[in-house]
Design an enzyme around this catalytic site. Structure first.
Site, PDB file in Angstrom:
ATOM      1  N   GLU A 115       0.826  -1.302  -0.099  1.00 51.74           N
ATOM      2  CA  GLU A 115       0.012   0.266   0.043  1.00 51.74           C
ATOM      3  C   GLU A 115       0.909   1.333   0.048  1.00 51.74           C
ATOM      4  O   GLU A 115       0.357   2.512  -0.666  1.00 51.74           O
ATOM      5  CB  GLU A 115      -0.995  -0.032   1.691  1.00 51.74           C
ATOM      6  CG  GLU A 115      -1.995  -1.159   1.559  1.00 51.74           C
ATOM      7  CD  GLU A 115      -3.159  -0.865   2.406  1.00 51.74           C
ATOM      8  OE1 GLU A 115      -4.218  -0.492   2.154  1.00 51.74           O
ATOM      9  OE2 GLU A 115      -2.266  -1.790   3.092  1.00 51.74           O
ATOM     10  N   GLU A 135      -4.624  -8.915   3.296  1.00 48.93           N
ATOM     11  CA  GLU A 135      -5.525  -8.596   4.960  1.00 48.93           C
ATOM     12  C   GLU A 135      -6.462  -9.741   5.195  1.00 48.93           C
ATOM     13  O   GLU A 135      -7.102  -9.808   6.656  1.00 48.93           O
ATOM     14  CB  GLU A 135      -5.263  -7.134   4.898  1.00 48.93           C
ATOM     15  CG  GLU A 135      -4.811  -6.171   5.057  1.00 48.93           C
ATOM     16  CD  GLU A 135      -3.694  -6.374   3.524  1.00 48.93           C
ATOM     17  OE1 GLU A 135      -3.022  -5.030   4.234  1.00 48.93           O
ATOM     18  OE2 GLU A 135      -4.479  -6.586   2.501  1.00 48.93           O
TER      19      GLU A 135
END
Length: 725
Positions: A115, A135
């Site tokens: 990210e 995640e």
């Protein structure tokens, strides 16, 4: 050793290289975020800096967010300990930086690591760098803009696949998809990244803020169709996991209202999900699996593991051939011994079939498959046993036979050789009682099919040496299993804990509850199949043999069901002959067999358990609790007797050995969420109605009374009682 930190070096070319240091994977701990903000602020402020390169030290970009912080949130219930990374760091600091930022990635860029790179203005990667957003495996969604930027860079279908399946890709594929701008060797990574950053600064290369890209999203109609299909799939494959639909909702929000709105919604949904029971359960499994490798008195006493290069497997049946497959595919030589050439040939053929199957499924390359086969040799006697480092006996569950084999092994194997048995229920002391080698006798209990199921129960007696335990743990890891060290009793940890599972299912069937309804309730709770279909799958011979063992060991809490005998008399043997509680036909799913109902009726008449002959009236919740609470009760006895090192070992064993749903955190963790008091009260009520099988254990009773979690170590019990005095 240096503490986790972020460094910055400004070169004569005017490029600031900001590097993350937190070995082994450069996890994004709180100090790293603080360091990144400071260094970016300094680089932005300094007049001698034209552009920035973000990288990781030690050949890895970043393995993602530090999961210890999740644990802190779960213990305190306080989300504010999560740093504001998404808007504060990734949007405002990196993406909106007045100087171009290029991410230079190698090794891995996962989760929060990827990210950070997605927020940069270009991404340069070394070959075979892993890129992914895993995640969802922790019950949350990407929380630093990943749900918004990844679809804008690789397109919606691929981004959804990467997130929902937690499926990383390599940088080579990333380049084709547009996620990576250039692939360069590790040696040239920083040089090319610096040049690229300067090219952006001088407008020779595009300055791309990926949150504002829309060209890969397609029309709103197309996007909605892709999301609709993904939602249907998620409801089917992950019905009890809220993070899947949450992730899709957040992606959709960003497509409709724009990336920045999507980022804000993402943060809100992330904070809700991180406090969910699903996230708590999955994080418990994550840490529990790591903890299994720490065994007091074994891994902390300075022992060095010995190399296990060659293993003999005795018995080439289903288990033996599965164990041999697991060993040879992990570069360990195997001698497979059978009693005659017919059985040996059959065993070798099964192993070759397993290898072919792994190759077809892409789990093994052609070369690896060929190499694995070359590491197998067959034997009809013990002549090759003088050079083996370990023997694993995998013959039928017959005590005199096993004793005879162990007596012979002691004579033919070298003095250092570990003598292991794959028994699933028999007490190890009995197997080795006639030998003088009890310090090297150990249980290596695999779960079927042994080359696929991930759990290895390592069973120790009070005489097994720490060296033998350590060596088997290392072998377990080498063959990609999760080794859990357990004590020696009937059924060990997993089968012992779960023996009440089929028992209570049979009790329910005999008080009038529909067996197919029981299976449906258990499946919707999250186990892959219910107790009756499981019995079909294992075969009724196994059910009879196992229940006999448990009846002998725990006579006061076993129910002798007449049903399995009646099924066998009726010519049924479950999946083995296509007829059980279900009908098994090639190419179609198992279907409930209505012709089994009269047999169940007859069994009910024989058992005569229904109060006043009437069927009991129960809800689905009652069924779930009547089946799972006796399992929790037995788990309490296993903990009380010290059969596992810690409660989380039993959680991991239940998830990997019994397919207890990982998102419920394991059997003890789930029980603590339900609450010991409720479990105790329900079991007490049922023991009054249906007898001693349901009687709560003293461990459960004491903890329910004192409000102490079932998973808490015994020491916390004494401290809690002291605090009450």
């Amino acid at each position: 050793m240096a503490k986790p930190h972020v460094s910055m070096k400004v070169g004569s070319d005017g490029v600031a290289v900001i590097a993350i240091f937190n070995p082994p994977v450069n996890a994004l701990a709180i100090p790293i975020f603080t360091g990144l903000k400071e260094k970016f602020a300094e680089a932005t402020r300094r007049n001698d800096v034209k552009a920035i390169v973000l990288t990781g030290k030690g050949g890895r970009f970043s393995g993602g967010f530090d999961i210890n912080v999740f644990q802190k949130v779960h213990v305190t219930g306080d989300v504010s300990v999560m740093p504001d990374v998404s808007v504060d760091l990734v949007v405002n600091t990196i993406e909106d930086c007045k100087k171009p930022v290029v991410a230079a990635m190698e090794g891995l860029a996962l989760g929060g690591g990827l990210e950070l790179a997605l927020g940069s203005h270009a991404r340069i990667a070394a070959p075979r760098t892993q890129l992914g957003l895993p995640e969802l495996t922790l019950g949350v969604i990407p929380g630093s803009g990943g749900t918004q930027r990844l679809p804008r860079l690789v397109g919606l279908p691929k981004a959804i696949e990467m997130m929902l399946l937690s499926k990383p890709i390599l940088s080579e594929e990333g380049k084709k998809l547009g996620l990576i701008d250039a692939l360069v060797s590790s040696q040239d990574l920083l040089k090319v990244s610096r040049e690229w950053a300067l090219d952006i600064a001088d407008r020779r290369k595009p300055w791309v803020r990926s949150l504002h890209k829309t060209d890969k999203i397609g029309s709103l109609y197309e996007a909605r169709e892709v999301l609709k299909a993904a939602r249907l799939q998620a409801k089917k494959t992950a019905p009890n996991m809220p993070q899947h639909l949450g992730c899709l909702d957040v992606i959709e929000d960003g497509i409709i209202h724009g990336g920045y709105s999507g980022v804000l919604t993402e943060a809100k949904v992330f904070n809700e999900l991180v406090l969910s029971e699903t996230s708590k359960g999955l994080v418990n499994v994550f840490f529990g699996q790591r903890a299994t490798s720490k065994v007091p008195g074994v891994t902390d006493v300075g022992l060095k593991p010995r190399q296990i290069k060659k293993v003999a497997v005795i018995g080439g049946g289903l288990m033996g051939s599965g164990i041999a497959t697991a060993l040879i595919t992990s570069n360990i030589y195997v001698v497979l011994k059978e009693v005659n050439s017919e059985y040996l040939l059959k065993g070798v053929k099964t192993i070759e079939g397993n290898i072919r199957n792994l190759e077809t499924r892409g789990k093994l390359t052609k070369d690896k498959a060929k190499k694995a086969i070359s590491m197998l040799e067959g034997a009809l006697d013990y002549s090759d046993f003088n050079s083996v480092d370990m023997v694993i006996e995998a013959v039928i569950e017959n005590i005199p036979l096993k004793q005879k084999i162990f007596g012979e092994l002691e004579k033919v194997c070298p003095g250092h050789c570990i003598l292991a048995t794959n028994t699933s229920t028999i007490d190890l002391s009995v197997i080795g009682e006639k030998t003088n080698s009890q310090d090297r006798i150990i249980g290596a209990h695999f779960f079927s099919p042994a080359h696929i199921m991930p759990l290895l129960e390592i069973v120790r007696t009070n005489k097994t040496s720490a060296q033998a335990i350590l060596d088997l743990m290392i072998v377990g890891k080498a063959i990609k299993k999760v080794p859990v060290v357990v004590g020696n009793c009937t059924g060990f940890a997993v089968n012992r804990t779960f023996f009440p599972y089929s028992q209570s299912a049979h009790i329910l069937a005999h008080v009038g509850v529909d067996v197919f309804r029981i299976d449906r309730v258990i499946s919707s709770f999250g186990l892959p199949i219910g107790p009756f279909q499981l019995q079909d799958l294992a075969g009724y011979g196994v059910a009879l043999a196992v229940s006999k063992e448990f009846r002998g060991a725990f006579p006061d809490r076993t129910f002798k069901s007449p049903l399995v005998d009646l099924l066998i008399k009726n010519g049924r043997n479950g999946k083995n002959n296509g007829r059980g509680y279900y009908i098994y036909e090639k190419g179609s799913k198992p279907k409930p067999d209505p012709s089994v109902l009269p047999i169940i009726e007859e069994s009910r008449r024989i058992a005569n358990m229904m109060p006043n002959g009437k069927i009991i009236n129960v809800t689905d919740q009652d069924i779930l609790e009547m089946i799972m609470f006796p399992v929790v009760n037995e788990a309490c006895r296993v903990l009380d007797e010290g059969m596992v090192v810690r409660a989380s070992d039993l959680d991991i064993a239940s998830v990997l050995g019994m397919s207890f749903p990982s998102y419920r955190g394991g059997i003890v963790f789930w029980a603590d969420l339900v609450g010991a008091k409720h479990i105790y009260e329900r079991l007490t009520r049922w023991s009054e109605l249906y007898g001693g099988f349901f009687k709560p254990s003293s461990y459960l009773e004491v903890r329910a009374a004192r409000g102490v979690p079932l998973s808490a170590p015994a020491s916390s019990l004494s401290s809690s009682s002291r605090s009450r005095l």
